[in-house]
Design an enzyme around this catalytic site. Sequence first.
Site, PDB file in Angstrom:
ATOM      1  N   CYS A 100       0.860  -1.177   0.008  1.00 26.13           N
ATOM      2  CA  CYS A 100       0.172   0.026   0.042  1.00 26.13           C
ATOM      3  C   CYS A 100       0.949   1.076   0.076  1.00 26.13           C
ATOM      4  O   CYS A 100       1.992   1.227   0.604  1.00 26.13           O
ATOM      5  CB  CYS A 100      -0.875   0.074   1.321  1.00 26.13           C
ATOM      6  SG  CYS A 100      -2.010   1.507   1.528  1.00 26.13           S
ATOM      7  N   HIS A 142      -9.293  -3.949  -1.222  1.00 27.78           N
ATOM      8  CA  HIS A 142      -8.256  -3.301  -0.689  1.00 27.78           C
ATOM      9  C   HIS A 142      -8.603  -1.754  -0.708  1.00 27.78           C
ATOM     10  O   HIS A 142      -8.547  -1.090   0.488  1.00 27.78           O
ATOM     11  CB  HIS A 142      -6.802  -3.427  -1.400  1.00 27.78           C
ATOM     12  CG  HIS A 142      -5.680  -2.749  -0.780  1.00 27.78           C
ATOM     13  ND1 HIS A 142      -4.532  -3.147  -0.190  1.00 27.78           N
ATOM     14  CD2 HIS A 142      -5.353  -1.229  -0.766  1.00 27.78           C
ATOM     15  CE1 HIS A 142      -3.694  -2.236   0.182  1.00 27.78           C
ATOM     16  NE2 HIS A 142      -4.317  -1.028  -0.126  1.00 27.78           N
ATOM     17  N   GLU A 143      -9.041  -1.212  -1.893  1.00 25.43           N
ATOM     18  CA  GLU A 143      -8.976   0.307  -2.120  1.00 25.43           C
ATOM     19  C   GLU A 143     -10.461   0.426  -1.089  1.00 25.43           C
ATOM     20  O   GLU A 143     -10.504   1.576  -0.491  1.00 25.43           O
ATOM     21  CB  GLU A 143      -9.028   0.542  -3.505  1.00 25.43           C
ATOM     22  CG  GLU A 143      -8.016   0.334  -4.324  1.00 25.43           C
ATOM     23  CD  GLU A 143      -6.514   0.948  -3.619  1.00 25.43           C
ATOM     24  OE1 GLU A 143      -6.818   2.156  -3.035  1.00 25.43           O
ATOM     25  OE2 GLU A 143      -5.532   0.330  -4.012  1.00 25.43           O
ATOM     26  N   HIS A 146      -9.914   1.226   2.434  1.00 30.98           N
ATOM     27  CA  HIS A 146      -9.677   2.567   2.677  1.00 30.98           C
ATOM     28  C   HIS A 146     -10.625   3.522   3.115  1.00 30.98           C
ATOM     29  O   HIS A 146     -10.521   4.308   3.890  1.00 30.98           O
ATOM     30  CB  HIS A 146      -8.729   3.075   1.781  1.00 30.98           C
ATOM     31  CG  HIS A 146      -7.291   2.667   1.427  1.00 30.98           C
ATOM     32  ND1 HIS A 146      -6.321   2.895   2.638  1.00 30.98           N
ATOM     33  CD2 HIS A 146      -6.625   2.079   0.569  1.00 30.98           C
ATOM     34  CE1 HIS A 146      -5.266   2.519   2.125  1.00 30.98           C
ATOM     35  NE2 HIS A 146      -5.476   1.871   1.009  1.00 30.98           N
TER      36      HIS A 146
END
Length: 173
Positions: A100, A142-143, A146
């Site tokens: 990341c 994953h994004e 966030h």
Amino acid sequence: MSIKSVLKYGNKKLAAVSKTVTEFSTPYLRALIQDMQETMKTKGGIGIAAPQIGVNLRIVMFGFEKSERYPNEAPIPFTTLVNPVIEVLSDAMSDGWEGCLSVPGLRGLVPRYLNIQYHGFDIEGKVISRIANNFHARVVQHECDHLDGILFPQRIQDMRYFGFEDEILGVHQ
Ligand code: NI
């Protein structure tokens, strides 16, 4: 538009739950997306979320043709997603190495769903809906994490598989 500095793990903005975008096609949104794109490309990332450049709005982008950071992965179409929602299509999960831009130099082994459908909007407010599998599905999960203040180290199940990428890439690839 400009290249922004990427906030690092520990910054409070990365731990916050980001807000839904309510206005599309605005100059602000266009400028923000250009900043995200330039920052992601300059730093060699394959995805970025708005909170990583200090803006707590539900916007992610991802995609690459070829990635130096992930040389063995198939390309992902370049996509900007506003207000994304993930629907999990099967229970199947797999472990994969993630990094990341907000956790520079480190990688961890993270379980993710293999088959998802994601929904969201482009910056004009047009609906985007796509089925994604494998690495594509991983990147989107994953994004989107966030946007809820979750970074990949929080998803690692066995901390033996977390460390500096120069060490890990030497041992595991
Ligand atoms: Ni990230």
